[in-house]
Motif scaffolding. Structure first.
Motif, PDB file in Angstrom:
ATOM      1  N   ARG A 162      -9.962  -4.743   3.873  1.00  0.00           N
ATOM      2  CA  ARG A 162     -10.335  -5.530   2.694  1.00  0.00           C
ATOM      3  C   ARG A 162      -9.456  -6.770   2.552  1.00  0.00           C
ATOM      4  O   ARG A 162      -9.947  -7.838   2.178  1.00  0.00           O
ATOM      5  CB  ARG A 162     -10.246  -4.659   1.436  1.00  0.00           C
ATOM      6  CG  ARG A 162     -11.344  -3.596   1.355  1.00  0.00           C
ATOM      7  CD  ARG A 162     -11.337  -2.892   0.009  1.00  0.00           C
ATOM      8  NE  ARG A 162     -12.409  -1.908  -0.083  1.00  0.00           N
ATOM      9  CZ  ARG A 162     -12.959  -1.499  -1.217  1.00  0.00           C
ATOM     10  NH1 ARG A 162     -12.544  -2.016  -2.367  1.00  0.00           N
ATOM     11  NH2 ARG A 162     -13.921  -0.607  -1.214  1.00  0.00           N
ATOM     12  N   THR A 178      -3.013   5.703  -3.290  1.00  0.00           N
ATOM     13  CA  THR A 178      -4.077   6.544  -2.737  1.00  0.00           C
ATOM     14  C   THR A 178      -3.790   7.977  -3.133  1.00  0.00           C
ATOM     15  O   THR A 178      -2.655   8.318  -3.485  1.00  0.00           O
ATOM     16  CB  THR A 178      -4.161   6.396  -1.205  1.00  0.00           C
ATOM     17  OG1 THR A 178      -5.195   7.267  -0.701  1.00  0.00           O
ATOM     18  CG2 THR A 178      -2.851   6.728  -0.518  1.00  0.00           C
ATOM     19  N   ASP A 224      -7.960   5.513   3.564  1.00  0.00           N
ATOM     20  CA  ASP A 224      -7.773   4.526   2.502  1.00  0.00           C
ATOM     21  C   ASP A 224      -6.895   3.368   2.954  1.00  0.00           C
ATOM     22  O   ASP A 224      -7.150   2.205   2.607  1.00  0.00           O
ATOM     23  CB  ASP A 224      -7.147   5.189   1.273  1.00  0.00           C
ATOM     24  CG  ASP A 224      -8.151   5.987   0.457  1.00  0.00           C
ATOM     25  OD1 ASP A 224      -9.350   5.939   0.786  1.00  0.00           O
ATOM     26  OD2 ASP A 224      -7.727   6.659  -0.503  1.00  0.00           O
ATOM     27  N   ASP A 228     -11.429  -7.524  -2.882  1.00  0.00           N
ATOM     28  CA  ASP A 228     -10.536  -6.701  -3.698  1.00  0.00           C
ATOM     29  C   ASP A 228     -10.242  -5.373  -3.024  1.00  0.00           C
ATOM     30  O   ASP A 228     -11.123  -4.759  -2.379  1.00  0.00           O
ATOM     31  CB  ASP A 228     -11.154  -6.436  -5.068  1.00  0.00           C
ATOM     32  CG  ASP A 228     -11.244  -7.687  -5.926  1.00  0.00           C
ATOM     33  OD1 ASP A 228     -10.537  -8.661  -5.610  1.00  0.00           O
ATOM     34  OD2 ASP A 228     -12.027  -7.690  -6.889  1.00  0.00           O
ATOM     35  N   VAL A 229      -9.013  -4.899  -3.184  1.00  0.00           N
ATOM     36  CA  VAL A 229      -8.622  -3.645  -2.554  1.00  0.00           C
ATOM     37  C   VAL A 229      -9.033  -2.456  -3.405  1.00  0.00           C
ATOM     38  O   VAL A 229      -9.340  -2.582  -4.593  1.00  0.00           O
ATOM     39  CB  VAL A 229      -7.093  -3.604  -2.291  1.00  0.00           C
ATOM     40  CG1 VAL A 229      -6.654  -4.730  -1.404  1.00  0.00           C
ATOM     41  CG2 VAL A 229      -6.315  -3.585  -3.610  1.00  0.00           C
ATOM     42  N   LYS A 230      -9.015  -1.293  -2.782  1.00  0.00           N
ATOM     43  CA  LYS A 230      -9.328  -0.043  -3.448  1.00  0.00           C
ATOM     44  C   LYS A 230      -8.073   0.503  -4.138  1.00  0.00           C
ATOM     45  O   LYS A 230      -6.963   0.386  -3.598  1.00  0.00           O
ATOM     46  CB  LYS A 230      -9.820   0.958  -2.397  1.00  0.00           C
ATOM     47  CG  LYS A 230     -10.198   2.330  -2.903  1.00  0.00           C
ATOM     48  CD  LYS A 230     -10.680   3.191  -1.737  1.00  0.00           C
ATOM     49  CE  LYS A 230     -11.063   4.584  -2.211  1.00  0.00           C
ATOM     50  NZ  LYS A 230     -11.540   5.425  -1.083  1.00  0.00           N
ATOM     51  N   ASN A 231      -8.230   1.061  -5.306  1.00  0.00           N
ATOM     52  CA  ASN A 231      -7.141   1.694  -6.063  1.00  0.00           C
ATOM     53  C   ASN A 231      -5.974   0.768  -6.390  1.00  0.00           C
ATOM     54  O   ASN A 231      -4.806   1.128  -6.190  1.00  0.00           O
ATOM     55  CB  ASN A 231      -6.608   2.929  -5.323  1.00  0.00           C
ATOM     56  CG  ASN A 231      -7.617   4.046  -5.208  1.00  0.00           C
ATOM     57  OD1 ASN A 231      -8.484   4.194  -6.061  1.00  0.00           O
ATOM     58  ND2 ASN A 231      -7.515   4.814  -4.145  1.00  0.00           N
ATOM     59  N   GLN A 287       0.846  -1.187   0.000  1.00  0.00           N
ATOM     60  CA  GLN A 287       0.000   0.000   0.000  1.00  0.00           C
ATOM     61  C   GLN A 287       0.882   1.237   0.000  1.00  0.00           C
ATOM     62  O   GLN A 287       1.520   1.575   0.989  1.00  0.00           O
ATOM     63  CB  GLN A 287      -0.905   0.013   1.232  1.00  0.00           C
ATOM     64  CG  GLN A 287      -1.751   1.275   1.380  1.00  0.00           C
ATOM     65  CD  GLN A 287      -2.791   1.410   0.288  1.00  0.00           C
ATOM     66  OE1 GLN A 287      -3.689   0.573   0.155  1.00  0.00           O
ATOM     67  NE2 GLN A 287      -2.676   2.462  -0.514  1.00  0.00           N
ATOM     68  N   ALA A 317      -1.280  -1.045  -4.412  1.00  0.00           N
ATOM     69  CA  ALA A 317      -2.364  -0.060  -4.437  1.00  0.00           C
ATOM     70  C   ALA A 317      -1.813   1.304  -4.057  1.00  0.00           C
ATOM     71  O   ALA A 317      -0.823   1.410  -3.323  1.00  0.00           O
ATOM     72  CB  ALA A 317      -3.475  -0.472  -3.466  1.00  0.00           C
ATOM     73  N   GLU A 344      -8.971   1.149   5.113  1.00  0.00           N
ATOM     74  CA  GLU A 344      -9.952   0.407   4.327  1.00  0.00           C
ATOM     75  C   GLU A 344      -9.316  -0.774   3.611  1.00  0.00           C
ATOM     76  O   GLU A 344      -9.875  -1.885   3.583  1.00  0.00           O
ATOM     77  CB  GLU A 344     -10.633   1.330   3.320  1.00  0.00           C
ATOM     78  CG  GLU A 344     -11.692   0.607   2.488  1.00  0.00           C
ATOM     79  CD  GLU A 344     -12.486   1.524   1.588  1.00  0.00           C
ATOM     80  OE1 GLU A 344     -13.196   0.995   0.702  1.00  0.00           O
ATOM     81  OE2 GLU A 344     -12.403   2.762   1.751  1.00  0.00           O
ATOM     82  N   ASN A 345      -8.122  -0.579   3.042  1.00  0.00           N
ATOM     83  CA  ASN A 345      -7.483  -1.674   2.316  1.00  0.00           C
ATOM     84  C   ASN A 345      -6.951  -2.749   3.249  1.00  0.00           C
ATOM     85  O   ASN A 345      -6.930  -3.935   2.885  1.00  0.00           O
ATOM     86  CB  ASN A 345      -6.386  -1.142   1.402  1.00  0.00           C
ATOM     87  CG  ASN A 345      -6.928  -0.725   0.043  1.00  0.00           C
ATOM     88  OD1 ASN A 345      -8.097  -0.966  -0.268  1.00  0.00           O
ATOM     89  ND2 ASN A 345      -6.098  -0.116  -0.776  1.00  0.00           N
TER      90      ASN A 345
END
Length: 324
Positions: A312, A91, A305, A318-321, A68, A89, A308-309
């Motif tokens: 997740r 952010t 973010d 699935d992760v964001k971004n 991340q 990912a 959140e990941n």
């Protein structure tokens, strides 16, 4: 689940992150970049939170499910050396703060306020009212602004500049920006970079750094901007060729520049020259230490973010971004 946190910008959010992660999560904090310590810590880690992953770190993180990045750029992540199943990912949330910087820099440099500040500290009123040899400066209102890259940063910067009545245009790698939808005069691919430079009073650089974009702005584009032109680089330093930029500014071939992203970076102590060339000796440069996006607003959003990941990954979704 073990999470290695190696971004010092998250240290003020330590309590928030530790209270917000799922039960059973172990957070391992690194207050400074120490490659050997990180290599050892990543051996049994599930998630790495940080913007720099070397080849050796990537090879050590055999269990990594997520890298991340606490920012947009992933050019400091050795993605090819990571396990094939590791997701990278990023952010954002920096676009508002960087857009403020772009607007402020454009006005400061185009109006000559840096020169006036230095002069008045010496008792000199450096304005055409008192010195008829000095020209009246150009207003930012009505200026033609060219955006090299039109993602989060470019779009938000344009939303501020257009309120002044500026005229905008952009070039991007894919050339897929809808000019009409964004209120731009025109939009094209980077094949039209020379046209953009020739037509712009202010050029805002925020493209990602890739093998294709490295050094994309060189002597020809800097000459096209001209002695009244302003360059603002908030993307990555090497997008603009280092020596030609210094020479254009020192000769006056380019009017002024705001440089927030550099060619050399310091160690953990925060001391070090940003370039092999003495930009600091030039009066027509606004120099800032990659700080245009560093605000509380930016990292409040990034912390959300990151949390959140982490959740997740814990939930197996699935992760964001994700960066493809």
């Amino acid at each position: 689940m073990k999470v290695v946190v190696a971004d010092r910008n998250l240290l003020p959010y330590r309590e928030t992150l530790e209270n917000g992660t799922p039960d059973g999560t172990e957070l391992s904090w690194h207050e400074r970049f120490d490659e050997d310590a990180l290599i050892a810590d990543l051996a049994d880690a599930d998630i790495h939170v940080g913007g720099k992953v070397t080849d050796a770190m990537a090879r050590a993180g055999t269990r990594l499910r997520l890298v991340q990045v606490v920012g947009a750029g992933v050019d400091n992540v050795a993605r090819a050396a990571l396990p094939s199943t590791t997701v990278v990912a990023n952010t954002f949330h920096h676009e508002d703060s960087i857009a403020e910087y772009v607007l402020a820099a454009a006005i400061l440099l185009r109006r000559g306020f840096l020169d006036q500040d230095r002069a008045l500290r010496q008792g000199v009123w450096a304005t055409s009212v008192y010195d008829h040899a000095l020209p009246q400066p150009d207003a930012t209102a009505g200026a033609r602004v060219g955006f090299v890259g039109f993602g989060h940063i470019g779009q938000r910067s344009w939303s501020l500049l257009r309120t002044l009545g500026c005229i905008g245009a952009t070039v991007t790698g894919r050339g897929a920006v809808d000019a009409v939808a964004h209120g731009l005069d025109w939009a094209g691919s980077t094949d039209e970079l020379d046209r953009l430079a020739d037509e712009s009073d202010i050029m805002v650089v925020s493209a990602p750094l890739t093998t294709a974009t490295s050094g994309m702005i060189g002597p020809a584009q800097l000459r096209a901007l001209g002695p009244r032109g302003v360059l603002i680089n908030v993307g990555r330093g090497p997008l603009v060729q280092e020596r030609p930029l210094y020479e254009a500014l020192s000769r006056g071939d380019l009017g002024a520049a705001a440089i927030d992203v550099w060619y050399d970076y310091p160690g953990p102590d925060g001391h070090g020259e940003p370039s092999a060339h003495p930009f600091g000796a030039l009066p027509n440069v606004l120099m800032t230490p990659h700080s245009s996006g560093i605000t509380r607003r930016t990292f409040d959003g990034r912390c959300r973010d990151v949390l959140e990941n982490i959740r997740r990954i814990a939930d197996g979704v699935d992760v964001k971004n994700p960066v493809t």
